[in-house]
Design a protein around this motif. Structure first.
Motif, PDB file in Angstrom:
ATOM      1  N   PRO A 331       0.823  -1.210   0.000  1.00 14.35           N
ATOM      2  CA  PRO A 331       0.000   0.000   0.000  1.00 14.35           C
ATOM      3  C   PRO A 331       0.854   1.255   0.000  1.00 14.35           C
ATOM      4  CG  PRO A 331      -0.005  -1.051   2.158  1.00 14.35           C
ATOM      5  CD  PRO A 331       0.662  -1.998   1.228  1.00 14.35           C
ATOM      6  N   GLU A 332       0.215   2.349  -0.350  1.00 19.45           N
ATOM      7  CA  GLU A 332       0.930   3.615  -0.486  1.00 19.45           C
ATOM      8  C   GLU A 332       1.496   4.093   0.833  1.00 19.45           C
ATOM      9  OE1 GLU A 332       0.102   8.069  -2.359  1.00 19.45           O
ATOM     10  OE2 GLU A 332      -1.559   6.768  -1.783  1.00 19.45           O
ATOM     11  N   ASP A 333       0.794   3.806   1.950  1.00 21.48           N
ATOM     12  CA  ASP A 333       1.258   4.283   3.254  1.00 21.48           C
ATOM     13  C   ASP A 333       2.228   3.317   3.919  1.00 21.48           C
ATOM     14  OD1 ASP A 333      -0.457   2.230   3.727  1.00 21.48           O
ATOM     15  OD2 ASP A 333      -1.643   3.266   5.266  1.00 21.48           O
ATOM     16  N   PHE A 334       2.656   2.267   3.194  1.00 18.82           N
ATOM     17  CA  PHE A 334       3.624   1.287   3.701  1.00 18.82           C
ATOM     18  C   PHE A 334       3.129   0.611   4.972  1.00 18.82           C
ATOM     19  CE2 PHE A 334       6.131   4.689   1.638  1.00 18.82           C
ATOM     20  CZ  PHE A 334       6.637   3.956   0.573  1.00 18.82           C
ATOM     21  N   SER A 335       1.815   0.467   5.084  1.00 16.79           N
ATOM     22  CA  SER A 335       1.264  -0.122   6.297  1.00 16.79           C
ATOM     23  C   SER A 335       1.566  -1.606   6.417  1.00 16.79           C
ATOM     24  CB  SER A 335      -0.256   0.096   6.328  1.00 16.79           C
ATOM     25  OG  SER A 335      -0.857  -0.472   5.162  1.00 16.79           O
ATOM     26  N   HIS A 336       2.089  -2.210   5.367  1.00 15.89           N
ATOM     27  CA  HIS A 336       2.439  -3.629   5.446  1.00 15.89           C
ATOM     28  C   HIS A 336       3.772  -3.846   6.140  1.00 15.89           C
ATOM     29  CE1 HIS A 336       4.563  -2.034   2.018  1.00 15.89           C
ATOM     30  NE2 HIS A 336       5.305  -3.124   1.933  1.00 15.89           N
ATOM     31  N   LEU A 337       4.457  -2.756   6.500  1.00 17.53           N
ATOM     32  CA  LEU A 337       5.771  -2.858   7.127  1.00 17.53           C
ATOM     33  C   LEU A 337       5.674  -2.671   8.629  1.00 17.53           C
ATOM     34  CD1 LEU A 337       7.878  -0.744   4.604  1.00 17.53           C
ATOM     35  CD2 LEU A 337       7.719  -3.242   4.730  1.00 17.53           C
ATOM     36  N   PRO A 338       6.661  -3.152   9.377  1.00 14.86           N
ATOM     37  CA  PRO A 338       6.714  -2.876  10.820  1.00 14.86           C
ATOM     38  C   PRO A 338       6.878  -1.384  11.061  1.00 14.86           C
ATOM     39  CG  PRO A 338       8.173  -4.694  10.243  1.00 14.86           C
ATOM     40  CD  PRO A 338       7.710  -4.082   8.959  1.00 14.86           C
ATOM     41  N   PRO A 339       6.597  -0.922  12.281  1.00 12.94           N
ATOM     42  CA  PRO A 339       6.606   0.531  12.543  1.00 12.94           C
ATOM     43  C   PRO A 339       7.918   1.211  12.175  1.00 12.94           C
ATOM     44  CG  PRO A 339       5.606  -0.639  14.373  1.00 12.94           C
ATOM     45  CD  PRO A 339       6.135  -1.691  13.455  1.00 12.94           C
ATOM     46  N   GLU A 340       9.047   0.644  12.607  1.00 15.20           N
ATOM     47  CA  GLU A 340      10.331   1.298  12.353  1.00 15.20           C
ATOM     48  C   GLU A 340      10.616   1.383  10.856  1.00 15.20           C
ATOM     49  OE1 GLU A 340      13.922   3.202  13.153  1.00 15.20           O
ATOM     50  OE2 GLU A 340      12.202   2.775  14.452  1.00 15.20           O
ATOM     51  N   GLN A 341      10.379   0.261  10.143  1.00 16.68           N
ATOM     52  CA  GLN A 341      10.623   0.265   8.705  1.00 16.68           C
ATOM     53  C   GLN A 341       9.636   1.177   7.982  1.00 16.68           C
ATOM     54  OE1 GLN A 341      13.308  -1.204   7.593  1.00 16.68           O
ATOM     55  NE2 GLN A 341      13.698  -1.841   9.702  1.00 16.68           N
ATOM     56  N   ARG A 342       8.387   1.197   8.493  1.00 15.41           N
ATOM     57  CA  ARG A 342       7.401   2.085   7.880  1.00 15.41           C
ATOM     58  C   ARG A 342       7.802   3.549   8.064  1.00 15.41           C
ATOM     59  NH1 ARG A 342       1.112   3.045   9.751  1.00 15.41           N
ATOM     60  NH2 ARG A 342       0.444   4.147   7.864  1.00 15.41           N
ATOM     61  N   ARG A 343       8.304   3.885   9.271  1.00 14.42           N
ATOM     62  CA  ARG A 343       8.739   5.250   9.520  1.00 14.42           C
ATOM     63  C   ARG A 343       9.851   5.661   8.562  1.00 14.42           C
ATOM     64  NH1 ARG A 343      12.740   7.726  11.721  1.00 14.42           N
ATOM     65  NH2 ARG A 343      13.763   5.769  12.301  1.00 14.42           N
TER      66      ARG A 343
END
Length: 558
Positions: A331-343
């Motif tokens: 997804p565009e908001d990178f919600s499939h990633l863990p918090p640190e990686q998403r940040r």
């Protein structure tokens, strides 16, 4: 030492030797040509090897270039590519400086040799012709002398014979005199030609042939010198590239020395850190006391360690029953990633957008200055011609700023939800004893967008540990996988009592009020969620750890 004096009689051997010299030049030229081909093929193989192991664009190898060892390997491959280029230079220089030059020189050598031996054969032919003429004069003189002797003898015989008339005697005498005169002429001619031949022969063997042989000797010495120069060039071609090859090898050594194990270890942390807190301690479960909560035999909390995990993709009890499978890059908001990686991803995206905004603003400033120049100097251009581009840039900047605000909002959300390092929470059991009647409420559910399970989720994303083992982390929040999930009204299989309040803000969930009793229409299938109904129009999922379930197999439809 001169060939003309030392080898005056070795014309044929010199001809063979000079031909061998030309063959030797051609042989050496062929050797250099094969060496050049070897260098070229070697360079080609080295280039192919370097290209084979260089990471392709958008490949995992390119992502791994953040490690110092990978960067060192890439640098080594680039240096090896330059190293191959130096061997190509060797091949090119061998071809231009030796092969081409020697091929041209060989043709000139053949032509020169042919000219010299043509002159030698011509001189030899002339002396042979003079010798033949001398022999002819000698034979003629010999024949005339014999004829004169016979004529003299015949005259004397006729003069002594009394029966011969004086007329015959006179004829015989005249004949003898004529023969003697012819012999004398032949003698003079022979003597003259002999003197001439001796002069020609002396000139032939002391002047003509030495000069020809001297030119042949010089030609041969030039050939030998040319081959020596070619051999020297053969070595110098290699010597010239040694400094650059040394630099390539120094580059490989420097890249190897730049490897930093500690930095690579830190990069592993940066790449895979999830941002989740580790689970706390597991509380003691006193099975000797009466259970406050009745648990289904099939509940996930009652089957920890007993149930066998089913193969992904074949079980209907999916860990994330409402998550739509992400295809492509997520997804565009990178919600499939863990918090640190998403940040990190969101921050990188914001940085890229800001760079694009800066580029657009630079273009806008440049066009604005251009428009001002056009206004001051109309002859340079029409100021209105810049307006469409300025309008387009303004629109682009607005879009980029809106997009940046969107990603900044997601980033603020992630940073607000990331746990703060503190004392680790205790890991609690899914069962409570009677003495612990008011256990502390579990932590609010963490956004499932950052907590997908790597093993159970088909797309391989990360997850936190499930609620079957702990109440300190609530099960992931669901997203509907099937829009018609609640179209069918299901019968209730029991009731449940809310132990703690639950907001139920995510789609597919339902809010809870502490102490509220709801109908259970689908028990926990192992994903930490129980499906409940408040009335005919309001139903959804609640965390299993937030309710106390009372199953009733004989319950009727609500």
């Amino acid at each position: 030492m001169s060939w003309g004096t030392e080898l005056w009689d070795q014309f044929d051997n010199l001809e063979k030797h000079t031909q061998w010299g030309i063959d030797f030049v051609e042989k050496y030229n062929k050797f250099v040509k094969e060496r050049s081909e070897i260098e070229f093929n070697y360079a080609k193989q080295i280039r192919n090897l370097s290209k084979k192991y260089l990471p392709k664009k958008n490949s995992r190898e390119e992502e791994e270039s953040k490690y110092s060892s990978c960067r060192a390997f890439i640098t080594t491959l680039n240096e090896l590519n330059d190293y191959a280029g130096q061997h190509e230079i060797i091949a090119e220089n061998l071809t231009s400086q030796i092969i081409t030059e020697l091929s041209k020189y060989t043709q000139e050598l053949k032509s020169e040799r042919k000219s010299h031996f043509h002159d030698g054969r011509k001189a030899q032919q002339q002396i042979e012709n003079s010798w033949k003429q001398l022999e002819a004069c000698k034979r003629r003189f010999e024949r005339d002398c014999k004829e004169a002797d016979r004529a003299q003898q015949y005259f004397e015989k006729m003069d002594a014979d009394i029966n011969v008339t004086k007329l015959d005697v006179e004829k015989a005498r005249q004949q003898a005199q004529m023969r003697h005169q012819m012999a004398a002429d032949s003698k003079n001619e022979y003597s003259s030609y002999l003197q001439k031949f001796n002069q020609e022969q002396n000139e032939h063997y002391h002047t003509i042939i030495p000069n020809i042989f001297q030119r042949i000797q010089e030609m041969e010495e030039r050939r030998i010198q040319r081959v020596g120069e070619a051999m020297k060039t053969f070595a110098e071609v290699d010597r010239q590239i040694l400094p650059i090859v040394g630099k390539c090898l120094d580059g490989m050594t420097t890249s190897a020395e730049s490897i930093e194990p500690q930095s690579d270890s830190k990069q592993v942390v940066e790449s895979y850190k999830s941002g989740f807190e580790p689970p706390g301690d597991v509380e003691f479960e006193d099975y000797g006391q009466a259970m406050k909560r009745t648990v289904s035999e099939t509940s996930l909390t009652n089957t920890r360690g007993d149930s066998k995990p089913e193969k992904p993709g074949k079980s209907k009890n999916k860990l994330w029953p409402f998550i739509k499978k992400n295809k492509g890059s997520g997804p565009e908001d990178f919600s499939h990633l863990p918090p640190e990686q998403r940040r990190k991803k969101l921050q990188a995206k914001i940085d890229d957008i800001n760079k694009d905004i800066q580029k657009e603003m630079d273009q806008r400033d440049a066009l604005t200055k251009m428009k001002e120049v056009y206004i001051k100097n109309p002859q340079m251009g029409d100021p209105s011609s810049v307006d469409p581009r300025l309008t387009e840039i303004a629109i682009n900047i607005d879009k980029l700023q809106a997009e940046a605000q969107k990603f900044e909002g997601w980033l603020a959300e992630v940073e607000g939800r990331m746990p703060v390092k503190s004392e680790p929470p205790r890991r609690q059991s899914g069962l409570y004893d009677t003495q612990n009647s008011t256990p502390p409420p579990p932590a609010p559910p963490i956004n499932n967008n950052c907590a997908q399970d790597r093993e159970s989720s088909p797309d391989g994303s990360y997850s936190e540990e499930q609620n079957t083992e702990t109440q300190s982390k609530a099960p992931p929040e669901p997203e509907f996988d099937d829009e018609n999930e609640f179209d069918e009204i299901l019968p209730s299989i029991g009731t449940c009592k809310a132990l703690y309040p639950f907001e139920g803000q995510n789609e597919g969930t339902i809010a809870l009020v502490e102490g509220e009793v709801l109908y259970v229409i689908e028990e926990d299938k192992g994903d930490g969620w129980t499906r409940v109904r408040r009335n005919e129009e309001e139903e959804g999922y609640v965390p299993t750890s937030y309710v106390e379930v009372f199953l009733d197999a004989n319950a009727k439809d609500s």
